[in-house]
Design a protein around this motif. Structure first.
Motif, PDB file in Angstrom:
ATOM      1  N   LYS A 132      53.632  48.694  44.624  1.00  0.00           N
ATOM      2  CA  LYS A 132      53.393  47.272  44.852  1.00  0.00           C
ATOM      3  C   LYS A 132      53.352  47.000  46.353  1.00  0.00           C
ATOM      4  O   LYS A 132      54.116  47.585  47.130  1.00  0.00           O
ATOM      5  N   ARG A 180      51.447  34.750  49.366  1.00  0.00           N
ATOM      6  CA  ARG A 180      50.563  34.228  48.329  1.00  0.00           C
ATOM      7  C   ARG A 180      49.187  33.871  48.897  1.00  0.00           C
ATOM      8  O   ARG A 180      48.159  34.148  48.298  1.00  0.00           O
ATOM      9  N   ASP A 239      45.595  35.450  47.711  1.00  0.00           N
ATOM     10  CA  ASP A 239      44.476  34.628  47.242  1.00  0.00           C
ATOM     11  C   ASP A 239      43.213  34.902  48.057  1.00  0.00           C
ATOM     12  O   ASP A 239      42.114  34.985  47.504  1.00  0.00           O
ATOM     13  N   THR A 283      44.211  47.225  44.699  1.00  0.00           N
ATOM     14  CA  THR A 283      43.698  46.279  43.719  1.00  0.00           C
ATOM     15  C   THR A 283      44.632  45.085  43.641  1.00  0.00           C
ATOM     16  O   THR A 283      45.780  45.153  44.090  1.00  0.00           O
ATOM     17  N   ARG A 320      46.091  42.587  40.675  1.00  0.00           N
ATOM     18  CA  ARG A 320      46.229  42.325  39.246  1.00  0.00           C
ATOM     19  C   ARG A 320      47.316  41.284  39.037  1.00  0.00           C
ATOM     20  O   ARG A 320      48.420  41.415  39.585  1.00  0.00           O
ATOM     21  N   ASN A 321      47.008  40.279  38.248  1.00  0.00           N
ATOM     22  CA  ASN A 321      47.974  39.243  37.890  1.00  0.00           C
ATOM     23  C   ASN A 321      48.638  38.617  39.115  1.00  0.00           C
ATOM     24  O   ASN A 321      49.841  38.355  39.132  1.00  0.00           O
ATOM     25  N   GLY A 322      47.882  38.433  40.175  1.00  0.00           N
ATOM     26  CA  GLY A 322      48.417  37.806  41.378  1.00  0.00           C
ATOM     27  C   GLY A 322      49.316  38.701  42.205  1.00  0.00           C
ATOM     28  O   GLY A 322      50.030  38.225  43.083  1.00  0.00           O
ATOM     29  N   GLU A 323      49.292  40.009  41.970  1.00  0.00           N
ATOM     30  CA  GLU A 323      50.079  40.963  42.746  1.00  0.00           C
ATOM     31  C   GLU A 323      49.160  42.066  43.253  1.00  0.00           C
ATOM     32  O   GLU A 323      48.217  42.470  42.574  1.00  0.00           O
ATOM     33  N   CYS A 331      41.940  38.337  47.018  1.00  0.00           N
ATOM     34  CA  CYS A 331      41.406  38.299  45.649  1.00  0.00           C
ATOM     35  C   CYS A 331      40.004  37.702  45.636  1.00  0.00           C
ATOM     36  O   CYS A 331      39.091  38.238  45.008  1.00  0.00           O
TER      37      CYS A 331
END
Length: 159
Positions: free
Chosen positions: A85, A90, A94, A53, A55-58, A97
């Motif tokens: 984790k 990044r 993205d 998953t 969550r919060n960009g992680e 996501c």
């Protein structure tokens, strides 16, 4: 000294290709604590029911079972299926996501392997298969196996 590079999978999710059409793959590092790397190197990992998953960009992986190390010490984690984790860039996060929010897409862990001394996870972006898709894939696989068998027999006769 050069570090060993082995891409031989230590754990593999064999049901992933059966349940999903894998459209894209990403290589991610894992944040491990204590003696988890020793258990992973020993092949004591299970990816069968795991999923990823964001969550919060992680990015996190859930339900990946890493058995406790037998000769471990107090640094052994208590919960073998705790969320871990994932280390991704990044831009990759993205991309994942945006793609995973689309209907029918999921982040599926495919395999764990060691690369340059670090544990890596191959993460696939998969679209779920329906029952008739699974049957069609099985038919194609059987047909390909029959073709290969016939070619082998033909080569044996020609010799």
């Amino acid at each position: 000294m050069s570090k060993k590079t082995t891409d031989k999978p230590l754990a593999q999710n064999k049901k992933a290709s059966h349940d999903y059409f894998i459209e894209d793959t990403f290589e991610a590092g894992l944040v491990l604590t204590g003696t988890e790397i020793k258990s992973i190197r020993g092949g004591k990992t299970n990816l069968s029911d795991s999923f990823a998953t964001i969550r919060n960009g992680e990015a996190f992986i859930h339900n990946m079972h890493v058995s406790p190390f037998e000769q471990g010490n107090r640094n052994n984690p208590d919960d073998p299926t705790r969320p871990r984790k994932l280390l991704l860039k990044r831009k990759q996060i993205d991309t994942l996501c945006g793609a995973s929010k689309q209907q029918g897409y999921a982040l599926v862990p495919l395999k764990i392997y060691i690369k340059n001394g670090f544990a890596k996870l191959l993460l696939g972006l998969g679209k779920g298969k329906k029952q008739f898709d699974k049957r069609e894939t099985a038919k194609k696989k059987d047909a390909q196996r029959d073709i290969q068998r016939a070619l082998r027999e033909k080569q044996k006769v020609a010799r």
